[in-house]
Design a protein around this motif. Structure first.
Motif, PDB file in Angstrom:
ATOM      1  N   GLY A  44      20.713 -70.397  37.737  1.00  0.00           N
ATOM      2  CA  GLY A  44      21.678 -69.391  38.211  1.00  0.00           C
ATOM      3  C   GLY A  44      22.843 -69.178  37.257  1.00  0.00           C
ATOM      4  N   LYS A  45      22.697 -69.561  36.007  1.00  0.00           N
ATOM      5  CA  LYS A  45      23.801 -69.422  35.039  1.00  0.00           C
ATOM      6  C   LYS A  45      24.230 -67.952  34.884  1.00  0.00           C
ATOM      7  CE  LYS A  45      21.325 -71.317  31.709  1.00  0.00           C
ATOM      8  NZ  LYS A  45      20.089 -71.613  32.452  1.00  0.00           N
ATOM      9  N   GLY A  46      23.238 -67.096  34.610  1.00  0.00           N
ATOM     10  CA  GLY A  46      23.532 -65.681  34.382  1.00  0.00           C
ATOM     11  C   GLY A  46      24.165 -65.037  35.609  1.00  0.00           C
ATOM     12  N   LEU A  67      19.444 -63.619  21.658  1.00  0.00           N
ATOM     13  CA  LEU A  67      18.193 -63.856  20.916  1.00  0.00           C
ATOM     14  C   LEU A  67      17.149 -62.795  21.270  1.00  0.00           C
ATOM     15  CD1 LEU A  67      18.086 -67.753  21.250  1.00  0.00           C
ATOM     16  CD2 LEU A  67      18.341 -66.479  19.114  1.00  0.00           C
ATOM     17  N   ARG A  68      17.100 -62.424  22.554  1.00  0.00           N
ATOM     18  CA  ARG A  68      16.128 -61.374  22.957  1.00  0.00           C
ATOM     19  C   ARG A  68      16.497 -60.035  22.293  1.00  0.00           C
ATOM     20  NH1 ARG A  68      15.720 -64.795  27.488  1.00  0.00           N
ATOM     21  NH2 ARG A  68      17.703 -64.128  28.335  1.00  0.00           N
ATOM     22  N   GLU A  69      17.805 -59.741  22.196  1.00  0.00           N
ATOM     23  CA  GLU A  69      18.225 -58.495  21.516  1.00  0.00           C
ATOM     24  C   GLU A  69      17.845 -58.530  20.042  1.00  0.00           C
ATOM     25  OE1 GLU A  69      22.450 -58.013  22.215  1.00  0.00           O
ATOM     26  OE2 GLU A  69      22.069 -57.953  24.377  1.00  0.00           O
ATOM     27  N   ILE A  90      13.667 -74.474  21.210  1.00  0.00           N
ATOM     28  CA  ILE A  90      15.022 -74.032  20.873  1.00  0.00           C
ATOM     29  C   ILE A  90      15.044 -73.452  19.453  1.00  0.00           C
ATOM     30  CG2 ILE A  90      17.421 -74.799  20.555  1.00  0.00           C
ATOM     31  CD1 ILE A  90      16.816 -76.920  22.750  1.00  0.00           C
ATOM     32  N   VAL A  91      15.650 -72.296  19.343  1.00  0.00           N
ATOM     33  CA  VAL A  91      15.745 -71.571  18.066  1.00  0.00           C
ATOM     34  C   VAL A  91      16.751 -72.301  17.160  1.00  0.00           C
ATOM     35  CG1 VAL A  91      16.468 -69.337  17.086  1.00  0.00           C
ATOM     36  CG2 VAL A  91      15.164 -69.402  19.246  1.00  0.00           C
ATOM     37  N   PRO A  92      16.511 -72.347  15.830  1.00  0.00           N
ATOM     38  CA  PRO A  92      17.470 -73.042  14.942  1.00  0.00           C
ATOM     39  C   PRO A  92      18.906 -72.546  15.134  1.00  0.00           C
ATOM     40  CG  PRO A  92      15.518 -72.384  13.714  1.00  0.00           C
ATOM     41  CD  PRO A  92      15.364 -71.802  15.084  1.00  0.00           C
ATOM     42  N   ASP A 115      26.857 -68.889  27.635  1.00  0.00           N
ATOM     43  CA  ASP A 115      25.831 -69.257  28.617  1.00  0.00           C
ATOM     44  C   ASP A 115      24.539 -69.692  27.911  1.00  0.00           C
ATOM     45  OD1 ASP A 115      23.650 -68.901  30.350  1.00  0.00           O
ATOM     46  OD2 ASP A 115      24.155 -66.844  30.885  1.00  0.00           O
ATOM     47  N   GLY A 116      24.040 -70.882  28.306  1.00  0.00           N
ATOM     48  CA  GLY A 116      22.797 -71.385  27.705  1.00  0.00           C
ATOM     49  C   GLY A 116      23.033 -71.979  26.326  1.00  0.00           C
ATOM     50  N   PHE A 117      24.220 -72.458  26.088  1.00  0.00           N
ATOM     51  CA  PHE A 117      24.608 -72.988  24.783  1.00  0.00           C
ATOM     52  C   PHE A 117      25.759 -73.975  24.988  1.00  0.00           C
ATOM     53  CE2 PHE A 117      26.934 -73.197  20.876  1.00  0.00           C
ATOM     54  CZ  PHE A 117      25.984 -73.077  19.887  1.00  0.00           C
ATOM     55  N   PRO A 118      25.812 -75.106  24.277  1.00  0.00           N
ATOM     56  CA  PRO A 118      24.848 -75.622  23.319  1.00  0.00           C
ATOM     57  C   PRO A 118      23.669 -76.290  24.028  1.00  0.00           C
ATOM     58  CG  PRO A 118      26.772 -77.068  23.428  1.00  0.00           C
ATOM     59  CD  PRO A 118      27.014 -75.961  24.383  1.00  0.00           C
ATOM     60  N   ARG A 119      22.487 -75.927  23.579  1.00  0.00           N
ATOM     61  CA  ARG A 119      21.261 -76.393  24.228  1.00  0.00           C
ATOM     62  C   ARG A 119      20.786 -77.728  23.658  1.00  0.00           C
ATOM     63  NH1 ARG A 119      19.542 -71.840  27.381  1.00  0.00           N
ATOM     64  NH2 ARG A 119      17.544 -72.271  28.311  1.00  0.00           N
ATOM     65  N   ASN A 120      21.280 -78.089  22.493  1.00  0.00           N
ATOM     66  CA  ASN A 120      20.969 -79.410  21.917  1.00  0.00           C
ATOM     67  C   ASN A 120      22.138 -79.843  21.034  1.00  0.00           C
ATOM     68  OD1 ASN A 120      20.686 -77.845  19.661  1.00  0.00           O
ATOM     69  ND2 ASN A 120      18.474 -78.116  19.446  1.00  0.00           N
ATOM     70  N   LYS A 169       7.368 -76.375  29.839  1.00  0.00           N
ATOM     71  CA  LYS A 169       7.888 -76.816  28.526  1.00  0.00           C
ATOM     72  C   LYS A 169       9.411 -76.699  28.503  1.00  0.00           C
ATOM     73  CE  LYS A 169       3.814 -75.626  25.844  1.00  0.00           C
ATOM     74  NZ  LYS A 169       3.204 -74.478  25.182  1.00  0.00           N
ATOM     75  N   ARG A 170       9.940 -75.607  29.123  1.00  0.00           N
ATOM     76  CA  ARG A 170      11.398 -75.416  29.119  1.00  0.00           C
ATOM     77  C   ARG A 170      12.095 -76.542  29.890  1.00  0.00           C
ATOM     78  NH1 ARG A 170      11.176 -69.559  31.285  1.00  0.00           N
ATOM     79  NH2 ARG A 170      13.448 -69.562  31.414  1.00  0.00           N
ATOM     80  N   PHE A 171      11.465 -76.980  30.999  1.00  0.00           N
ATOM     81  CA  PHE A 171      12.060 -78.106  31.743  1.00  0.00           C
ATOM     82  C   PHE A 171      12.078 -79.365  30.883  1.00  0.00           C
ATOM     83  CE2 PHE A 171      10.746 -76.094  36.035  1.00  0.00           C
ATOM     84  CZ  PHE A 171      11.987 -75.492  36.153  1.00  0.00           C
TER      85      PHE A 171
HETATM   86  N1  LIG Z   1      21.107 -71.880  22.675  1.00  0.00           N
HETATM   87  C1  LIG Z   1      19.892 -71.354  22.934  1.00  0.00           C
HETATM   88  C2  LIG Z   1      19.679 -70.599  24.125  1.00  0.00           C
HETATM   89  C3  LIG Z   1      18.419 -70.111  24.375  1.00  0.00           C
HETATM   90  N2  LIG Z   1      17.417 -70.325  23.493  1.00  0.00           N
HETATM   91  C4  LIG Z   1      16.046 -69.833  23.737  1.00  0.00           C
HETATM   92  C5  LIG Z   1      15.191 -70.964  24.285  1.00  0.00           C
HETATM   93  C6  LIG Z   1      15.185 -70.706  25.759  1.00  0.00           C
HETATM   94  O1  LIG Z   1      14.040 -71.226  26.374  1.00  0.00           O
HETATM   95  C7  LIG Z   1      15.221 -69.201  25.812  1.00  0.00           C
HETATM   96  C8  LIG Z   1      15.737 -68.549  27.080  1.00  0.00           C
HETATM   97  O2  LIG Z   1      17.034 -69.001  27.334  1.00  0.00           O
HETATM   98  P1  LIG Z   1      17.914 -68.360  28.499  1.00  0.00           P
HETATM   99  O3  LIG Z   1      19.207 -69.101  28.507  1.00  0.00           O
HETATM  100  O4  LIG Z   1      17.942 -66.892  28.358  1.00  0.00           O
HETATM  101  O5  LIG Z   1      17.086 -68.615  29.829  1.00  0.00           O
HETATM  102  P2  LIG Z   1      16.856 -69.825  30.810  1.00  0.00           P
HETATM  103  O6  LIG Z   1      18.122 -70.536  31.065  1.00  0.00           O
HETATM  104  O7  LIG Z   1      15.842 -70.714  30.125  1.00  0.00           O
HETATM  105  O8  LIG Z   1      16.299 -69.163  32.013  1.00  0.00           O
HETATM  106  O9  LIG Z   1      16.048 -68.817  24.706  1.00  0.00           O
HETATM  107  C9  LIG Z   1      17.649 -71.056  22.330  1.00  0.00           C
HETATM  108  O10 LIG Z   1      16.739 -71.259  21.548  1.00  0.00           O
HETATM  109  N3  LIG Z   1      18.894 -71.548  22.067  1.00  0.00           N
END
Ligand SMILES: Nc1ccn([C@H]2C[C@H](O)[C@@H](COP(=O)(O)OP(=O)(O)O)O2)c(=O)n1
Ligand SMILES: Nc1ncnc2c1ncn2[C@@H]1O[C@H](COP(=O)(O)OP(=O)(O)O)[C@@H](O)[C@H]1O
Length: 257
Positions: A44-46, A67-69, A90-92, A115-120, A169-171
């Motif tokens: 529910g982040k977005g 990233l999608r854009e 995760i994208v570099p 949102d969705g950052f930092p992922r690692n 895989k995402r989990f």
């Molecule tokens: N910091 C990030 C954020 C997202 N990504 C990539 C990897 C993620 O599985 C996808 C989708 O991320 P998004 O935050 O849009 O969606 P979810 O939270 O996974 O539903 O984007 C990434 O590589 N690095």
């Protein structure tokens, strides 16, 4: 060294330039306010970020959306990003951080929900080295796997990665790479954990309590929306355009007098 806004954007425009000004030199004003928003996929982040934008005037930057854009734009790195996202990987950081910095500088705002950052750890270190920005706090939407799975499968946004195989895989990636980042911020006292299994409104009530703990006040709806949607630079551009239009009309009217 004084770094102009244009130079800053240029410095982020190629991965090889990313440390052009040296890591000890911040590319950003120290008074930028950043809140990171983390949580598993579908937590529910977005949804909550959209509410925060309306109430608090932050600019919402979703790393996933950027990233999608980038894929849609047909850029050189689009193919690589698409493949990694499809695999739930995760994208570099150099790619993601560059997109985030550019969006921050172009927004004209000084308050960001990232949102969705930092992922690692790599994401965290790359951002910190380049900006010297530490988040005010980090929202962590804690949601059960069962509920996240249910939400993603009902989301129906036509995303390549919203299928059962990639969701699993995402989990895994979340547990292996993002949870350690959350633990690190927790040690610094920066994590604000929210029970995200609850309905949207209840989750938002908890979000509001956290913003108020940090002294962040709600701003008027109109002001927030115009600035968050258009960005300061676009508003200035519109004002300039309107004043040019006015000049042209004045000239035309004067010709008839
Ligand atoms: N910091 C990030 C954020 C997202 N990504 C990539 C990897 C993620 O599985 C996808 C989708 O991320 P998004 O935050 O849009 O969606 P979810 O939270 O996974 O539903 O984007 C990434 O590589 N690095
Ligand atoms: N608290 C909630 N209760 C029920 N459904 C929710 C809740 N929050 C979000 N959703 C729905 O779940 C889906 C995933 O939410 P989203 O905000 O896209 O998650 P994320 O950005 O974390 O991937 C969306 O369809 C959204 O409408």
């Amino acid at each position: 060294m004084v770094v102009s806004m244009k130079e800053r954007v240029e410095a982020t425009s190629s991965a090889s330039n990313i440390n052009k000004f040296g890591s000890e030199e911040s590319l950003f004003d120290k008074n930028f306010k950043v809140v990171f928003v983390l949580g598993g996929p579908g937590s529910g982040k977005g949804t909550q970020c959209a509410n925060i934008v309306k109430h608090y005037g932050f600019t919402h930057l979703s790393a996933g959306d950027l990233l999608r854009e980038e894929i849609k734009s047909g850029s050189k790195s689009g193919g690589m990003i698409k493949n990694l996202m499809k695999e739930g990987q995760i994208v570099p950081s150099e790619v993601t951080v560059k997109l985030l910095l550019r969006a921050m500088l172009e927004s004209g705002n000084d308050k960001f929900l990232i949102d969705g950052f930092p992922r690692n750890e790599e994401n965290r270190v790359a951002f910190e080295n380049l900006t010297n920005i530490e988040p005010e706090f980090v929202l962590f939407f804690d949601c059960s796997v069962k509920e996240m799975e249910r939400r993603i499968l009902n989301r129906k946004q036509g995303r390549d990665d919203d299928n059962m195989e990639t969701i699993r895989k995402r989990f895994e990636v979340f547990n292996e790479s993002t949870l350690p980042v959350i633990e690190g911020y927790n040690c610094k006292g920066k994590i604000r954990k929210i029970d995200a299994d609850k309905p949207v409104d209840e989750v938002f009530e908890n979000v509001k309590a956290i913003f108020s703990e940090f002294g962040i006040e709600e701003v008027s709806y109109k002001k927030t929306n115009i600035r968050a949607i258009m960005g300061f630079e676009r508003i200035m551009c519109l004002i300039k355009w309107l004043s040019n239009v006015k000049k042209i009309f004045t000239k035309k009217i004067l010709r008839y007098l």
